[in-house]
Design a protein around this motif. Sequence first.
Motif, PDB file in Angstrom:
ATOM      1  N   ARG A   1       0.853  -1.084  -0.033  1.00 59.46           N
ATOM      2  CA  ARG A   1      -0.043  -0.112  -0.065  1.00 59.46           C
ATOM      3  C   ARG A   1       0.794   1.298   0.164  1.00 59.46           C
ATOM      4  O   ARG A   1       0.695   2.145  -0.769  1.00 59.46           O
ATOM      5  CB  ARG A   1      -0.970  -0.061   1.268  1.00 59.46           C
ATOM      6  N   LYS A   2       1.907   1.344   0.955  1.00 60.66           N
ATOM      7  CA  LYS A   2       2.844   2.335   1.063  1.00 60.66           C
ATOM      8  C   LYS A   2       3.698   2.760  -0.472  1.00 60.66           C
ATOM      9  O   LYS A   2       3.577   3.827  -0.771  1.00 60.66           O
ATOM     10  CB  LYS A   2       3.705   2.212   2.096  1.00 60.66           C
ATOM     11  N   LYS A   3       3.978   1.609  -1.027  1.00 56.74           N
ATOM     12  CA  LYS A   3       4.477   1.994  -2.406  1.00 56.74           C
ATOM     13  C   LYS A   3       3.671   2.538  -3.307  1.00 56.74           C
ATOM     14  O   LYS A   3       3.880   3.247  -4.594  1.00 56.74           O
ATOM     15  CB  LYS A   3       5.153   0.463  -2.718  1.00 56.74           C
ATOM     16  N   ILE A   4       2.197   1.833  -3.437  1.00 54.05           N
ATOM     17  CA  ILE A   4       1.412   2.391  -4.548  1.00 54.05           C
ATOM     18  C   ILE A   4       1.046   3.912  -4.222  1.00 54.05           C
ATOM     19  O   ILE A   4       1.226   4.642  -5.023  1.00 54.05           O
ATOM     20  CB  ILE A   4       0.244   1.198  -4.353  1.00 54.05           C
ATOM     21  N   SER A   5       0.927   4.012  -2.720  1.00 51.73           N
ATOM     22  CA  SER A   5       0.527   5.492  -2.394  1.00 51.73           C
ATOM     23  C   SER A   5       1.713   6.586  -2.598  1.00 51.73           C
ATOM     24  O   SER A   5       1.486   7.626  -2.846  1.00 51.73           O
ATOM     25  CB  SER A   5       0.169   5.555  -0.866  1.00 51.73           C
TER      26      SER A   5
END
Length: 225
Positions: free
Chosen positions: A198-202
Amino acid sequence: MSTILIVEDEIKLAELVGAYLDQSGYEHHHLDRGDIVVDYVKNSHVDLILLDLMLPGLDGIEICKQIRQFSSVPIIMVTAKAEEIDRLIGLEMGADDYICKPFSPREVVARVKSNLRRVSLDKIEEPKTDGFELDVDRIRATYKGELIDLTTVEFQLLQLLIKEPGRVFGREVIMKSIYTDSRVVSDRTIDSHIKKLRKKISAIAPELNVIHSVYGAGYRFENND
């Protein structure tokens, strides 16, 4: 024929593992220093790396971090330090698997087969969904053309969820799909992978919310925008 890079400063151990790999139908190349590995991987075809943790020149963790800046080749970390395992299986440096010394050469071959099989199965489909594109040959994910810097495990997790938008995947299903070698993995490990994904997509699309938690059930991929 797959090519395995053995990075190990114990020459006799590397020769023994290499002999077993040869018997199993693999080609192999051996390097005994850490400071020459990254350049070798950049300039040579490698299908999987057996990477010792403690090496002269440059240690295995730093090598792994540098390789992950340009390649998603499967990396199996080899360590004689039991206390390093938590750090290794956290996969923060991008390793896909680990094995502890002393080990059976047959176990090494089994781990190599398992990781290569997982990569091979990933090549069957190349799904595209809601601006995401997954290139399973290069283990590369993009969103609207922008690269998402994922580890192999994170790529496999995104691939699993994105194949069936809306389906809720329980943690046990995720474990069995990603860790095909029957390794015991905790729910917390899966939750950690989800958090990092999620963090990398965000990081490239702050407005995007596509991986949803379903309380008591698991996770699903769905673009509600």
